[in-house]
Write an enzyme that holds these catalytic residues in place. Structure first.
Site, PDB file in Angstrom:
ATOM      1  N   GLN A  22       1.895  -6.034  -3.252  1.00 58.61           N
ATOM      2  CA  GLN A  22       2.370  -6.153  -1.864  1.00 58.61           C
ATOM      3  C   GLN A  22       3.671  -5.342  -1.708  1.00 58.61           C
ATOM      4  OE1 GLN A  22       1.243  -9.539  -3.341  1.00 58.61           O
ATOM      5  NE2 GLN A  22      -0.619  -8.455  -2.844  1.00 58.61           N
ATOM      6  N   ASP A  82       0.809  -1.225   0.000  1.00 53.92           N
ATOM      7  CA  ASP A  82       0.000   0.000   0.000  1.00 53.92           C
ATOM      8  C   ASP A  82       0.839   1.270   0.000  1.00 53.92           C
ATOM      9  OD1 ASP A  82      -2.269  -1.582   0.057  1.00 53.92           O
ATOM     10  OD2 ASP A  82      -2.379  -1.568   2.249  1.00 53.92           O
ATOM     11  N   GLY A 112      -4.581  -4.113  -3.947  1.00 58.25           N
ATOM     12  CA  GLY A 112      -5.552  -3.052  -4.239  1.00 58.25           C
ATOM     13  C   GLY A 112      -4.749  -1.822  -4.588  1.00 58.25           C
ATOM     14  N   HIS A 113      -4.658  -1.505  -5.872  1.00 54.90           N
ATOM     15  CA  HIS A 113      -3.832  -0.381  -6.325  1.00 54.90           C
ATOM     16  C   HIS A 113      -4.755   0.755  -6.751  1.00 54.90           C
ATOM     17  CE1 HIS A 113      -0.251  -3.309  -7.226  1.00 54.90           C
ATOM     18  NE2 HIS A 113      -0.669  -3.344  -5.982  1.00 54.90           N
ATOM     19  N   LYS A 165       1.847   2.256  -5.038  1.00 56.14           N
ATOM     20  CA  LYS A 165       2.383   1.724  -6.300  1.00 56.14           C
ATOM     21  C   LYS A 165       1.451   2.050  -7.464  1.00 56.14           C
ATOM     22  CE  LYS A 165       2.396  -2.353  -4.393  1.00 56.14           C
ATOM     23  NZ  LYS A 165       2.058  -1.993  -3.006  1.00 56.14           N
TER      24      LYS A 165
HETATM   25  P1  GDP Z   1      -0.765   0.466  -3.536  1.00 51.99           P
HETATM   26  O1  GDP Z   1      -1.395  -0.814  -3.109  1.00 51.99           O
HETATM   27  O2  GDP Z   1       0.711   0.488  -3.277  1.00 51.99           O
HETATM   28  O3  GDP Z   1      -1.086   0.848  -4.951  1.00 51.99           O
HETATM   29  O4  GDP Z   1      -1.382   1.609  -2.595  1.00 51.99           O
HETATM   30  P2  GDP Z   1      -2.940   1.754  -2.202  1.00 51.99           P
HETATM   31  O5  GDP Z   1      -3.690   2.235  -3.375  1.00 51.99           O
HETATM   32  O6  GDP Z   1      -3.435   0.536  -1.525  1.00 51.99           O
HETATM   33  O7  GDP Z   1      -2.838   2.859  -1.069  1.00 51.99           O
HETATM   34  C1  GDP Z   1      -2.277   4.110  -1.299  1.00 51.99           C
HETATM   35  C2  GDP Z   1      -3.332   5.185  -1.005  1.00 51.99           C
HETATM   36  O8  GDP Z   1      -2.700   6.439  -0.894  1.00 51.99           O
HETATM   37  C3  GDP Z   1      -4.370   5.340  -2.103  1.00 51.99           C
HETATM   38  O9  GDP Z   1      -5.590   5.686  -1.545  1.00 51.99           O
HETATM   39  C4  GDP Z   1      -3.798   6.494  -2.936  1.00 51.99           C
HETATM   40  O10 GDP Z   1      -4.813   7.211  -3.621  1.00 51.99           O
HETATM   41  C5  GDP Z   1      -3.201   7.342  -1.871  1.00 51.99           C
HETATM   42  N1  GDP Z   1      -2.038   8.152  -2.280  1.00 51.99           N
HETATM   43  C6  GDP Z   1      -1.028   7.813  -3.118  1.00 51.99           C
HETATM   44  N2  GDP Z   1      -0.096   8.792  -3.154  1.00 51.99           N
HETATM   45  C7  GDP Z   1      -0.531   9.758  -2.315  1.00 51.99           C
HETATM   46  C8  GDP Z   1       0.001  11.007  -1.889  1.00 51.99           C
HETATM   47  O11 GDP Z   1       1.088  11.424  -2.270  1.00 51.99           O
HETATM   48  N3  GDP Z   1      -0.730  11.724  -0.980  1.00 51.99           N
HETATM   49  C9  GDP Z   1      -1.920  11.287  -0.499  1.00 51.99           C
HETATM   50  N4  GDP Z   1      -2.547  12.049   0.378  1.00 51.99           N
HETATM   51  N5  GDP Z   1      -2.459  10.115  -0.885  1.00 51.99           N
HETATM   52  C10 GDP Z   1      -1.772   9.354  -1.762  1.00 51.99           C
HETATM   53  P1  IMO Z   2      -0.941  -4.080  -2.327  1.00 51.44           P
HETATM   54  O1  IMO Z   2      -0.484  -4.647  -3.648  1.00 51.44           O
HETATM   55  C1  IMO Z   2      -0.917  -4.478   1.989  1.00 51.44           C
HETATM   56  C2  IMO Z   2      -1.126  -8.565   3.589  1.00 51.44           C
HETATM   57  C3  IMO Z   2      -2.374  -8.992   4.318  1.00 51.44           C
HETATM   58  C4  IMO Z   2      -1.774  -9.969   5.298  1.00 51.44           C
HETATM   59  C5  IMO Z   2      -0.671 -10.645   4.482  1.00 51.44           C
HETATM   60  C6  IMO Z   2      -1.085 -11.981   3.865  1.00 51.44           C
HETATM   61  O2  IMO Z   2      -2.220  -3.335  -2.412  1.00 51.44           O
HETATM   62  O3  IMO Z   2       0.162  -3.306  -1.689  1.00 51.44           O
HETATM   63  P2  IMO Z   2      -2.656 -12.647   1.843  1.00 51.44           P
HETATM   64  O4  IMO Z   2      -4.122 -12.413   1.600  1.00 51.44           O
HETATM   65  O5  IMO Z   2      -1.774 -12.093   0.782  1.00 51.44           O
HETATM   66  O6  IMO Z   2      -2.343 -14.094   2.141  1.00 51.44           O
HETATM   67  O7  IMO Z   2      -2.329 -11.847   3.211  1.00 51.44           O
HETATM   68  O8  IMO Z   2      -0.335  -9.733   3.459  1.00 51.44           O
HETATM   69  N1  IMO Z   2      -1.359  -8.031   2.219  1.00 51.44           N
HETATM   70  C7  IMO Z   2      -1.242  -6.738   1.883  1.00 51.44           C
HETATM   71  N2  IMO Z   2      -1.003  -5.659   2.651  1.00 51.44           N
HETATM   72  N3  IMO Z   2      -1.047  -4.376   0.653  1.00 51.44           N
HETATM   73  C8  IMO Z   2      -1.265  -5.443  -0.120  1.00 51.44           C
HETATM   74  O9  IMO Z   2      -1.267  -5.394  -1.467  1.00 51.44           O
HETATM   75  C9  IMO Z   2      -1.414  -6.704   0.496  1.00 51.44           C
HETATM   76  N4  IMO Z   2      -1.655  -7.954   0.034  1.00 51.44           N
HETATM   77  C10 IMO Z   2      -1.598  -8.760   1.101  1.00 51.44           C
HETATM   78  O10 IMO Z   2      -3.002  -7.911   4.959  1.00 51.44           O
HETATM   79  O11 IMO Z   2      -1.140  -9.260   6.341  1.00 51.44           O
HETATM   80 MG    MG Z   3      -2.924  -1.493  -1.864  1.00 51.95          MG
END
Ligand code: GDP
Ligand code: IMO
Ligand code: MG
Length: 442
Positions: A222, A12, A39-40, A15
């Protein structure tokens, strides 16, 4: 240039935003591991998209998206994502390739995931309950079912046999009335007609594309500390999120990777169980969670929050050979009087500067913090390094020193435009067009 963009913390990191931002400089975006546990999030045209299985390049017309053999695919989740994108006006057909060697998440994998967590009780991993672990278990146990296996759907063929044996073993394990293998078989076979047009030999596809001069962005899911080999085992996911996963998960050689960009938040978060050395269980932790809207994109669970952990990021830099970092969510720290950076872990006996494999050793440590001045003028939306308050600039420079990696991109908001790309960074060599266009907009 082909570059990898992967998580340098516990997932999270943002990415999705960074991949979407850089994607216009590439012709293909490829996922190499994980599944719909990812979840991107991408914000564009005022709308929010959450990509799970489909690479985060899909929002740019003309970019091809590839799901590699290292990914585990739940066909129903894939179809739901394609339908959702179609509703939002994004056409996927003709732009998606799914490896024939990718393993399938079958309906009972999800159930096994939930059961296994219940059995672990207090030692649960806190998985996303998507069946990810059990699907990879079947793959490594050499009894998995691959996308390409669906081509032969005869009643007594290898697919039918594999599903029957797997369901019978699941029934022995769980007891109760049991699952009917035939209904699983029919359900799995039912996915083929829709999957078929996307199925490809991804290794060959990428090789031909590269020979034709097309460039590829490899998108990690991840993060490094969730990697099955190098993460905080057993509190990890079941795949290699680190750089080696790119080669095994797509069927390419290491020389096809020209650069590695790690994505790291300006602080640290983790969702699920397991160690998080800099976790803040106080008001500051809540402030980061509220300010950063730190709730899981997949499960909605609150993310645990803490200060930037340079020990963890240095470890990610070493494991992945990071050339540069994209630092996200700097704006979330706006308004803090002081900001802390963890530079080492300390216990009564010792100071650790390298991330340990032994979780008991990690648990015995406290983070050693360096405190730096915060900034009151907002960084939100800044597009030039020079526009940042001096204290924010110093914070970034200090992160570069303690992490041992230059910071090439600074994200100051969730939108594509809320980004600083540093013109003197390695990105200028990798993606001259992205720099010329300001920030890689399509
Ligand atoms: P990922 O799994 O690595 O793609 O990250 P996620 O989407 O799960 O979580 C990142 C969250 O931070 C999302 O809700 C993005 O919209 C948000 N985000 C990304 N970059 C920034 C930033 O520079 N500032 C803020 N406030 N939010 C951001
Ligand atoms: P993105 O790509 C954050 C975590 C779960 C749990 C562990 C194992 O959005 O960054 P799983 O269902 O993969 O067997 O769970 O890994 N986890 C993540 N945490 N971002 C993710 O993906 C994750 N995918 C799995 O919360 O701790
Ligand atoms: Mg994510």
């Amino acid at each position: 240039m082909n570059i990898a963009v992967l998580g340098a913390q516990w997932g999270d990191e943002g990415k999705g935003k960074i991949v979407d931002l850089l994607a216009p400089s590439f012709s293909i975006v490829a996922r190499y591991q994980g599944g719909h546990n990812a979840g991107h999030t991408v914000y564009t045209r005022g709308r929010k998209f959450i990509l799970r299985l489909i690479p985060s390049g899909i929002l740019h017309p003309g970019i091809s998206c590839v799901v590699g053999n290292g990914v585990v695919v739940d066909p129903q989740a894939l179809f739901a994502e394609v339908d959702e994108l179609a509703r939002l006006g994004v056409a996927v057909d003709g732009r998606l390739a799914v490896s024939d060697k990718a393993h399938l998440i079958l309906p009972y994998h999800r159930e096994l995931d939930v059961l296994s967590e219940a059995r672990r009780g207090e030692r649960k991993i806190g998985t996303t309950s998507r069946g990810i672990g059990p699907a990879y278990e079947d793959k490594i146990g050499r009894r998995g079912v691959r996308v390409g296996d669906l081509a032969n759907r005869s009643d007594d063929g290898p697919l039918a046999n594999a599903i029957r044996e797997n369901v019978e073993s699941r029934n022995r394990l769980i007891g109760g009335s049991g699952v009917d293998w035939r209904s699983v078989f029919d359900q799995v076979c039912g996915a083929w007609d829709r999957l078929k047009p996307w199925v490809a030999d991804v290794s060959l596809y990428l090789d031909r594309a590269r020979r034709a001069g097309r460039s590829v962005l490899f998108e990690g899911a991840q993060g490094t500390l969730l990697d099955i080999d190098h993460g905080t085992y057993p509190y990890v996911t079941s795949s290699n999120a680190t750089i080696g996963g790119v080669c095994t998960g797509l069927g390419i050689g290491p020389r096809a990777i020209d650069g590695v960009l790690g994505v790291a938040k300006a602080y640290t978060t983790r969702v699920g169980e397991g160690p998080l050395p800099t976790e803040l269980a106080d008001e500051m932790g809540k402030r980061l969670r509220d300010g950063g809207q730190e709730y899981g994109a997949v499960t909605g669970r609150p993310r645990r929050c803490g200060w930037y952990d340079a020990v963890a990021v240095r470890y990610a830099a070493r494991l992945n050979g990071l050339d540069a970092i994209a630092l996200t969510k700097l704006d979330v720290l706006d308004g803090l009087e002081r900001v802390s950076i963890c530079t080492a872990y300390r216990s009564a006996e010792q100071t650790l500067t390298e991330f340990p494999a032994d979780l008991a050793q990690l648990a015995a440590c406290e983070p050693a913090y360096e405190s730096v001045p915060g900034w009151s003028r907002p960084t939100r939306g800044a597009r030039q390094f020079g526009d940042l308050p001096r204290e924010a600039q110093r914070y970034i420079e200090r992160l570069e020193e303690v992490s041992g990696v230059p910071i090439a991109i600074i994200s100051t908001g969730s939108d594509r435009d809320e980004t600083i790309i540093r013109p003197e960074s390695v990105l200028a060599r990798w993606l001259p067009l992205a720099i010329e266009n300001g920030r890689g907009k399509s």
